[in-house]
Design a protein around this motif. Structure first.
Motif, PDB file in Angstrom:
ATOM      1  N   GLY A   1      44.986  24.269  47.315  1.00 61.66           N
ATOM      2  CA  GLY A   1      45.416  25.522  47.913  1.00 61.66           C
ATOM      3  C   GLY A   1      45.001  26.673  47.023  1.00 61.66           C
ATOM      4  O   GLY A   1      43.989  26.615  46.326  1.00 61.66           O
ATOM      5  N   ALA A   2      45.779  27.729  46.994  1.00 63.20           N
ATOM      6  CA  ALA A   2      45.415  28.896  46.185  1.00 63.20           C
ATOM      7  C   ALA A   2      45.395  28.566  44.690  1.00 63.20           C
ATOM      8  O   ALA A   2      44.606  29.129  43.941  1.00 63.20           O
ATOM      9  N   VAL A   3      46.257  27.640  44.271  1.00 61.37           N
ATOM     10  CA  VAL A   3      46.256  27.149  42.891  1.00 61.37           C
ATOM     11  C   VAL A   3      45.988  25.651  42.942  1.00 61.37           C
ATOM     12  O   VAL A   3      46.793  24.884  43.471  1.00 61.37           O
TER      13      VAL A   3
ATOM     14  N   LEU B   1      49.801  33.117  41.012  1.00 62.81           N
ATOM     15  CA  LEU B   1      49.682  33.957  42.202  1.00 62.81           C
ATOM     16  C   LEU B   1      50.034  35.404  41.876  1.00 62.81           C
ATOM     17  O   LEU B   1      49.343  36.339  42.302  1.00 62.81           O
ATOM     18  N   ALA B   2      51.099  35.589  41.111  1.00 62.42           N
ATOM     19  CA  ALA B   2      51.535  36.944  40.773  1.00 62.42           C
ATOM     20  C   ALA B   2      50.537  37.640  39.849  1.00 62.42           C
ATOM     21  O   ALA B   2      50.260  38.840  40.010  1.00 62.42           O
ATOM     22  N   ARG B   3      50.016  36.903  38.893  1.00 62.49           N
ATOM     23  CA  ARG B   3      49.147  37.516  37.882  1.00 62.49           C
ATOM     24  C   ARG B   3      47.735  37.763  38.397  1.00 62.49           C
ATOM     25  O   ARG B   3      47.106  38.778  38.047  1.00 62.49           O
ATOM     26  N   TYR B   4      47.221  36.839  39.226  1.00 62.29           N
ATOM     27  CA  TYR B   4      45.812  36.916  39.622  1.00 62.29           C
ATOM     28  C   TYR B   4      45.589  37.047  41.127  1.00 62.29           C
ATOM     29  O   TYR B   4      44.791  37.881  41.564  1.00 62.29           O
ATOM     30  N   PHE B   5      46.258  36.217  41.928  1.00 59.63           N
ATOM     31  CA  PHE B   5      45.945  36.159  43.354  1.00 59.63           C
ATOM     32  C   PHE B   5      46.305  37.456  44.068  1.00 59.63           C
ATOM     33  O   PHE B   5      45.478  38.043  44.777  1.00 59.63           O
ATOM     34  N   ARG B   6      47.526  37.927  43.872  1.00 58.02           N
ATOM     35  CA  ARG B   6      47.970  39.093  44.629  1.00 58.02           C
ATOM     36  C   ARG B   6      47.256  40.372  44.200  1.00 58.02           C
ATOM     37  O   ARG B   6      46.884  41.177  45.068  1.00 58.02           O
ATOM     38  N   PRO B   7      47.028  40.616  42.899  1.00 55.35           N
ATOM     39  CA  PRO B   7      46.238  41.804  42.538  1.00 55.35           C
ATOM     40  C   PRO B   7      44.823  41.773  43.126  1.00 55.35           C
ATOM     41  O   PRO B   7      44.306  42.814  43.554  1.00 55.35           O
ATOM     42  N   TYR B   8      44.221  40.597  43.144  1.00 48.08           N
ATOM     43  CA  TYR B   8      42.884  40.460  43.733  1.00 48.08           C
ATOM     44  C   TYR B   8      42.945  40.799  45.221  1.00 48.08           C
ATOM     45  O   TYR B   8      42.097  41.560  45.738  1.00 48.08           O
ATOM     46  N   ALA B   9      43.917  40.224  45.910  1.00 47.55           N
ATOM     47  CA  ALA B   9      44.038  40.458  47.351  1.00 47.55           C
ATOM     48  C   ALA B   9      44.261  41.939  47.651  1.00 47.55           C
ATOM     49  O   ALA B   9      43.665  42.485  48.592  1.00 47.55           O
TER      50      ALA B   9
ATOM     51  N   PRO C   1      40.726  40.067  54.221  1.00 48.20           N
ATOM     52  CA  PRO C   1      42.047  40.284  53.619  1.00 48.20           C
ATOM     53  C   PRO C   1      43.161  40.153  54.658  1.00 48.20           C
ATOM     54  O   PRO C   1      42.999  40.562  55.817  1.00 48.20           O
ATOM     55  N   LEU C   2      44.288  39.592  54.242  1.00 52.95           N
ATOM     56  CA  LEU C   2      45.331  39.216  55.189  1.00 52.95           C
ATOM     57  C   LEU C   2      45.846  40.392  56.007  1.00 52.95           C
ATOM     58  O   LEU C   2      46.200  40.222  57.177  1.00 52.95           O
ATOM     59  N   GLU C   3      45.877  41.591  55.441  1.00 53.30           N
ATOM     60  CA  GLU C   3      46.428  42.701  56.211  1.00 53.30           C
ATOM     61  C   GLU C   3      45.526  43.116  57.377  1.00 53.30           C
ATOM     62  O   GLU C   3      45.982  43.789  58.307  1.00 53.30           O
ATOM     63  N   PHE C   4      44.257  42.698  57.338  1.00 49.83           N
ATOM     64  CA  PHE C   4      43.338  42.974  58.441  1.00 49.83           C
ATOM     65  C   PHE C   4      43.076  41.742  59.307  1.00 49.83           C
ATOM     66  O   PHE C   4      42.542  41.860  60.410  1.00 49.83           O
ATOM     67  N   HIS C   5      43.431  40.569  58.794  1.00 49.32           N
ATOM     68  CA  HIS C   5      43.041  39.301  59.419  1.00 49.32           C
ATOM     69  C   HIS C   5      43.658  39.154  60.804  1.00 49.32           C
ATOM     70  O   HIS C   5      44.872  39.192  60.972  1.00 49.32           O
ATOM     71  N   GLY C   6      42.800  39.019  61.799  1.00 53.67           N
ATOM     72  CA  GLY C   6      43.253  38.844  63.167  1.00 53.67           C
ATOM     73  C   GLY C   6      43.873  40.075  63.781  1.00 53.67           C
ATOM     74  O   GLY C   6      44.463  39.995  64.864  1.00 53.67           O
ATOM     75  N   ALA C   7      43.752  41.227  63.104  1.00 57.16           N
ATOM     76  CA  ALA C   7      44.458  42.422  63.559  1.00 57.16           C
ATOM     77  C   ALA C   7      43.561  43.641  63.736  1.00 57.16           C
ATOM     78  O   ALA C   7      43.881  44.512  64.541  1.00 57.16           O
TER      79      ALA C   7
END
Length: 262
Positions: free
Chosen positions: A98-100, A121-129, A211-217
């Protein structure tokens, strides 16, 4: 210090070359949570890294008539994989990727199965996203649309972790999304890579990153994934790039230019 770079292109370009898997860097504190010894980790990096794809995107940007923007991950996907869903939607979680990641490409142990993914996720995944979403928003604000070209590579022979490795493995696999890959973009990608020995759709890897905020929207965000078979440009696994890299950079530049003026 950010673990990624947004490299500016032409202010009028909607195109963003996304390079998520090209790096081999694993910070020391993250390395401490990986159970492989140093030689095994190097072998794993050989298999899992989309080697030379950052250089491919850089050369393509230099060759393009309208310079695209680039968003480049500077850390290995063994730190976090920014393209995975961080929740139960991610099918690769079934094989510990998965993500990790907790498993390797050969389904061995990478991290203990009970590793808590949240700190990474907090240190790397979310800032990247967040940064990638902001980069897309920037292209939308400047041009009214955004085109993400996701730049990857894949091995000539399937690796044990692959869930769909039994299908065709063309020189260039184009990953598409029913919502975000319009027909014109899929056709432009096929045309751009037509002389590379053949293209295929969604095999062995399907889909593309948005990016999730645009995904499918938000249909103003178009996207296509370009998966280049590694024997076309490098020595596998993890070896040097060859002359194929320049030829492919020219084809990627052609796709970026085809996507820019619409």
């Amino acid at each position: 210090m950010p673990s990624f770079d947004l490299l500016p292109g032409d202010p009028g370009s909607p195109v963003l070359l996304h390079v998520p898997h090209s790096a081999r860097t694993v910070p020391a504190d993250v390395r401490a949570g990986i159970v492989l010894d140093d030689s095994a980790l190097e072998r794993e990096l050989d298999h899992i890294t989309d080697a030379h794809t950052a250089e491919l995107a850089e050369r393509a940007a230099e060759l393009a008539r309208v310079r695209p923007w680039r968003f480049v991950n500077r850390l290995s996907r063994l730190v976090v994989d920014p393209e995975r869903f961080p929740d139960e939607r991610e099918e690769m979680a079934a094989v510990g990727m998965g993500a990790v990641y907790t498993r390797t490409t050969h389904r061995g142990e990478l991290r203990p199965a009970d590793t808590d993914p949240e700190p990474l996720l907090a240190r790397y995944f979310r800032p990247y996203a967040r940064a990638m979403a902001e980069a897309v928003a920037g292209r939308l604000a400047a041009t009214g649309r955004a085109v993400i070209i996701d730049v990857h590579s894949y091995p000539t022979e399937p690796l044990p972790y692959e869930l769909h490795g039994a299908g065709p493995r063309p020189p260039v696999c184009l990953g598409t999304d029913a919502f975000h890959t319009p027909a014109w973009l899929a056709e432009a990608a096929r045309a751009a890579f037509a002389d590379t020995g053949g293209t295929g759709l969604d095999s062995p890897f399907a889909g593309t990153y948005v990016p999730l905020e645009f995904h499918g929207a938000d249909a103003r965000v178009a996207a296509v994934m370009v998966e280049i078979r590694r024997d076309t440009y490098m020595t596998e696994p993890g070896g040097a790039a060859g002359p194929g890299l320049d030829r492919l950079a020219g084809r990627l530049a052609a796709l970026a230019d085809a996507a820019a003026p619409r």
